[in-house]
Design a protein around this motif. Structure first.
Motif, PDB file in Angstrom:
ATOM      1  N   VAL A 271       0.690  -1.352  -0.448  1.00 45.80           N
ATOM      2  CA  VAL A 271       0.152   0.511  -0.567  1.00 45.80           C
ATOM      3  C   VAL A 271       0.693   1.357   0.252  1.00 45.80           C
ATOM      4  N   GLU A 272       0.342   1.874  -0.637  1.00 43.69           N
ATOM      5  CA  GLU A 272       1.488   3.351  -0.898  1.00 43.69           C
ATOM      6  C   GLU A 272       0.505   4.353  -0.221  1.00 43.69           C
ATOM      7  N   SER A 273       1.723   5.162  -0.376  1.00 43.84           N
ATOM      8  CA  SER A 273       0.720   7.055   0.411  1.00 43.84           C
ATOM      9  C   SER A 273       1.581   7.760   0.388  1.00 43.84           C
ATOM     10  N   GLY A 274       1.693   8.916   0.200  1.00 40.28           N
ATOM     11  CA  GLY A 274       1.913  10.256   0.498  1.00 40.28           C
ATOM     12  C   GLY A 274       2.458  11.428  -0.961  1.00 40.28           C
ATOM     13  N   GLY A 275       1.271  10.560  -1.897  1.00 41.90           N
ATOM     14  CA  GLY A 275       1.273  11.376  -3.241  1.00 41.90           C
ATOM     15  C   GLY A 275       0.742  13.150  -2.873  1.00 41.90           C
ATOM     16  N   GLY A 276       1.141  13.695  -3.471  1.00 44.36           N
ATOM     17  CA  GLY A 276      -0.042  15.154  -3.903  1.00 44.36           C
ATOM     18  C   GLY A 276       0.533  16.299  -4.501  1.00 44.36           C
ATOM     19  N   LEU A 277       0.123  17.033  -4.497  1.00 48.52           N
ATOM     20  CA  LEU A 277       0.575  18.366  -5.488  1.00 48.52           C
ATOM     21  C   LEU A 277       1.650  18.612  -4.910  1.00 48.52           C
ATOM     22  N   VAL A 278       2.817  19.597  -6.016  1.00 46.62           N
ATOM     23  CA  VAL A 278       3.594  20.235  -5.001  1.00 46.62           C
ATOM     24  C   VAL A 278       4.365  21.092  -6.433  1.00 46.62           C
ATOM     25  N   GLN A 279       5.217  21.896  -6.222  1.00 42.56           N
ATOM     26  CA  GLN A 279       5.531  23.008  -6.585  1.00 42.56           C
ATOM     27  C   GLN A 279       6.755  22.483  -7.468  1.00 42.56           C
ATOM     28  N   PRO A 280       7.842  23.132  -8.132  1.00 45.94           N
ATOM     29  CA  PRO A 280       9.147  22.337  -8.388  1.00 45.94           C
ATOM     30  C   PRO A 280      10.009  22.733  -7.435  1.00 45.94           C
ATOM     31  N   GLY A 281      11.121  22.201  -7.466  1.00 48.76           N
ATOM     32  CA  GLY A 281      11.914  22.418  -6.841  1.00 48.76           C
ATOM     33  C   GLY A 281      11.289  22.263  -5.018  1.00 48.76           C
TER      34      GLY A 281
END
Length: 129
Positions: free
Chosen positions: A5-15
């Protein structure tokens, strides 16, 4: 048969950074990730799956060139978890990220990692300004 089971993804800005987690379920029935090579691979829309990183049963680490120096794979055997620390993220890192294992101790080549037989459901990583 264990599962991941994976987790931790999301939307982030470059860098920016993200840390993905891959938890192995079924350790009590023998699915201990510490014994196995566990890989991360990703798939972007309209593209073939691409191996990203792998940690072997002996904890040797492997990375594809596009993420070397930016991503770090590690494991916590007590938590039966493999992590992927992703720093200096770029828009081209945008994809669904999967962890996978073939329940063997060797990573083999990066082109095999997306073919590992046990995989999770994936977690979306989006890098955008």
């Amino acid at each position: 048969q264990g599962r991941l089971v994976e987790s931790g993804g999301g939307l982030v800005q470059p860098g920016e950074s993200l840390r993905l987690s891959c938890v192995g379920h079924g350790a009590s029935s023998g699915f201990g990730l510490g014994y196995y090579a566990v890989a991360w691979f990703r798939q972007a829309p309209g593209k073939e799956p691409e191996g990203v990183s792998c940690i072997s049963g002996g904890s040797r680490t492997h990375y594809v060139d596009s993420v070397k120096g930016r991503f770090t794979i590690s494991r916590d055997d007590v938590k039966n978890t493999v992590y992927l620390q992703m720093d200096s993220l770029k828009p081209e890192d945008t994809a669904v990220y999967y962890c996978a294992t073939d329940q063997m101790s060797t990573c083999f080549r990066a082109d095999r990692w997306p073919t590992f037989s046990v995989r999770g459901q994936g977690t979306q990583v989006t890098v955008s300004s």
